[in-house]
Design an enzyme around this catalytic site. Structure first.
Site, PDB file in Angstrom:
ATOM      1  CE1 TYR A 201     -38.895 -73.895 -60.327  1.00  0.00           C
ATOM      2  CE2 TYR A 201     -36.517 -74.411 -60.897  1.00  0.00           C
ATOM      3  CZ  TYR A 201     -37.850 -74.567 -60.605  1.00  0.00           C
ATOM      4  OH  TYR A 201     -38.377 -76.021 -60.470  1.00  0.00           O
ATOM      5  CD  GLU A 203     -41.069 -72.660 -56.415  1.00  0.00           C
ATOM      6  OE1 GLU A 203     -40.732 -71.723 -55.525  1.00  0.00           O
ATOM      7  OE2 GLU A 203     -40.569 -73.844 -56.582  1.00  0.00           O
ATOM      8  CG  ASP A 347     -62.319 -78.619 -70.643  1.00  0.00           C
ATOM      9  OD1 ASP A 347     -61.957 -77.865 -71.427  1.00  0.00           O
ATOM     10  OD2 ASP A 347     -62.165 -79.594 -70.200  1.00  0.00           O
ATOM     11  CB  THR A 373     -55.971 -76.831 -74.171  1.00  0.00           C
ATOM     12  OG1 THR A 373     -57.064 -76.755 -75.082  1.00  0.00           O
ATOM     13  CG2 THR A 373     -56.034 -78.164 -73.300  1.00  0.00           C
ATOM     14  CE  LYS A 376     -57.398 -80.092 -77.011  1.00  0.00           C
ATOM     15  NZ  LYS A 376     -57.118 -80.047 -75.852  1.00  0.00           N
ATOM     16  NE  ARG A 382     -49.015 -80.191 -77.416  1.00  0.00           N
ATOM     17  CZ  ARG A 382     -49.968 -80.850 -77.696  1.00  0.00           C
ATOM     18  NH1 ARG A 382     -50.650 -81.402 -76.954  1.00  0.00           N
ATOM     19  NH2 ARG A 382     -50.439 -80.679 -78.923  1.00  0.00           N
TER      20      ARG A 382
END
Ligand code: PLP
Length: 560
Positions: A201, A203, A347, A373, A376, A382
């Protein structure tokens, strides 16, 4: 020369003898046990020595048990280890010179001290040679090991999910993937993504975390940030968005209030769900004004876009698409945005790899925000990414954490760092260029079989085939192609009269097949097969014949 020594009770005496033999020759010996002839388990010592060799902490290893067999079997399970069980000096010479063996396995009850001395002499005097011929074979061993690796723990814990993975791998290897948004991430990326970093973790951001113990993940995230900035020449990068949609949401929420106006590409003309679909958060929270392509050229109508901007005075203009085959004119969009004091977000999810590879203009110099992303054309894990100008860095970071997300996925962030590194390598430019050449070859083949290509061709990784003149729907064609092992998706074409669930077109993309090494000749073959099927999607004989050829072609181009 530093050599690690290990033996079980059956090899202990020979190990002690060998230790003195090596020390007399000034070899730096690391004795990893065992300590006497009390019965022990040979894998314990094989693992200790093989681990040191695998990690490069010693130059070579020597392992001895009663026969040497168990030691060599165990050691050979380690990455980069080539353990050779030798019973004669001649085998030792060949093991070093031909196989570049880095662990010598001996059988304490198989070789005498004298033979062991001769074997060691021969081993130490021989070096790996004829790098061209034998090096090729060593690379083949590595390749074969990589393609065979099976998730062993998963098999033991959950055979059902193990079976899913095995079947999916088979589906991927046996079919021809032309889904424009998919790719095959490298093994290095999958290793980072499937790693121990999933446990942490973290954060916050590097150096400013809520939890302790973040030194290592800080380093991974900082590498990802620095590499992303460098790759796309961006002032600031946030590598925490879990996906492309989250990246877009972060930009919208950081700059807009509910009800503000966004001018974005219409979904029917190639835009994405997050660019204003009524069922998506974007369409539900903001006032969306769609722009599109000209009817004749099927290219973005920049004049109309400027007119719409003037009329609606949007707070944000969104460029980028999921199904647009042409270069996007970012400087023109900047002019339009400036004329109405709008922000510009690009984008680049689909084209990020082409931009990284120098095959598409970089939107960064003209944009306030660039989202993407990473899976691709960029061929990473991903996930998502936001790049922006310095003045928006604080807004974006606060919006992503704590605004939208909790703990970042550190394993995925590490995999993104690897992806950005891979995309910076020279070979990636060749890859990006080949993606485009392949898409153009595919478009050309389909056109020459009288299949209409939207906008007459492509400048990027994808093309849209309009099947309406053939009176075939996109849905029907995609299903027929799927039966032949060619995976595409149904897609609306501009001004489509059919619903998004049926469509008049199919979208074809070349990133995945290019990763497998396919080039123009393969695209021509695949184009012919696609044409055969979409012209007669109900003809089983054609589908069966193509399926056989497609499987054979796929087998020639293994997955990475
Ligand atoms: N933006 C564009 C242009 C896309 O094509 C996609 C995905 O297809 C996304 C954003 C969203 O990405 P994700 O599926 O990771 O949320």
């Amino acid at each position: 020369m530093k050599i690690a020594l290990g033996a079980d009770h059956g090899g202990y005496r020979l190990k002690e003898y060998i230790k003195s033999f090596l020390q007399e020759r000034n070899v730096d010996v690391v004795d990893l046990g065992c300590a006497d002839t009390t019965a022990v388990d040979y894998p314990t010592y094989a693992c200790k020595v093989a681990d040191q060799v695998s990690e490069g902490r010693v130059d070579q290893g020597i392992l001895i048990c009663t026969t040497g067999i168990g030691m060599s079997i165990t050691a050979n399970r380690f990455a980069r280890v080539r353990a050779a069980l030798c019973t004669t000096p001649e085998m030792a010479v060949k093991a070093r010179s031909h196989n570049d063996a880095n662990i010598l396995a001996l059988g304490g009850s198989v070789v005498s001290r004298e033979t062991a001395t001769d074997i060691l002499d021969a081993w130490l005097k021989s070096d790996f040679n004829n790098v061209d011929r034998h090096g090729r074979r060593i690379r083949q061993i590595k390749q074969c090991a990589l393609s065979q690796v099976d998730p062993i723990a998963l098999y033991d814990t959950d055979p059902e999910i193990h079976a899913v993975l095995r079947l999916e791998k088979r589906r991927e290897s046996e079919s021809l993937n032309l889904i424009a948004s998919e790719n095959y991430a490298s093994r290095a990326i999958r290793e980072a993504q499937g790693s121990v970093l999933t446990d942490k973790y973290a954060e916050g951001y590097p150096g400013k975390r809520w939890y302790n113990g973040c030194t290592n993940v800080d380093r991974a995230e900082q590498l990802a940030i620095d590499r992303a900035r460098d790759l796309f020449a961006a002032d600031h990068a946030n590598v925490q968005p879990h996906c492309g949609s989250a990246a877009n949401m972060a930009v919208y929420f950081s700059q807009l209030k509910p009800g503000d106006t966004i001018l974005a590409m219409s979904l029917d003309h190639g835009g994405h769900l997050t660019h204003g679909h009524p069922a998506n958060f974007s369409g539900r929270l903001f006032k969306i004004v769609p722009y599109g392509v000209q009817r004749e050229s099927e290219r973005i109508d920049y004049d109309d876009l400027a007119r719409l901007a003037e009329e609606h005075r949007p707070r944000l203009i969104v460029a980028g698409a999921s199904a647009y085959p042409r270069i996007i004119d970012f400087p023109r969009l900047r002019e339009i945005a400036d004329a109405v004091q709008a922000l510009l977000m690009v984008d680049m999810a689909h084209i990020a790899g082409l931009i990284a590879g120098g095959c598409h203009p970089n939107p960064m110099p003209d944009s306030d925000f660039v989202t993407s992303t990473t899976h691709k054309t960029l061929r990473g894990p991903r996930s998502g990414l936001v790049l922006c100008r310095d003045k928006y860095a604080g807004d974006i970071d606060r919006q992503i954490f704590p605004g939208l997300q909790g703990g970042p996925m550190m394993h995925v962030i590490a995999a993104k760092a690897v992806c950005f590194l891979e995309a910076k390598q020279i070979g990636f430019q060749d890859y990006a260029q080949q993606i485009v050449r392949n898409a153009q070859a595919l478009a050309f083949t389909l056109s020459s079989r009288n299949i209409r290509i939207v906008s007459g061709g492509t400048d990027n990784h994808l093309l849209l085939a309009d099947l309406s003149p053939l009176r075939v729907t996109g849905k029907k064609a995609a299903e027929a192609l799927d039966r032949a092992g060619i995976t595409v998706n149904k897609n609306m074409i501009p001004f489509d009269t059919r619903s998004p669930m049926v469509t008049s077109g199919i979208r074809l993309g070349t990133p995945a097949l290019t990763t497998r090494g396919m080039k123009e000749p393969e695209m021509e073959k695949i184009g012919e097969w696609i044409a055969d099927i979409v012209r007669q999607p109900d003809r089983d004989k054609t589908i069966d014949a193509v399926a056989e050829k497609a499987r054979a072609l796929a087998a020639e181009f293994p997955l990475p």
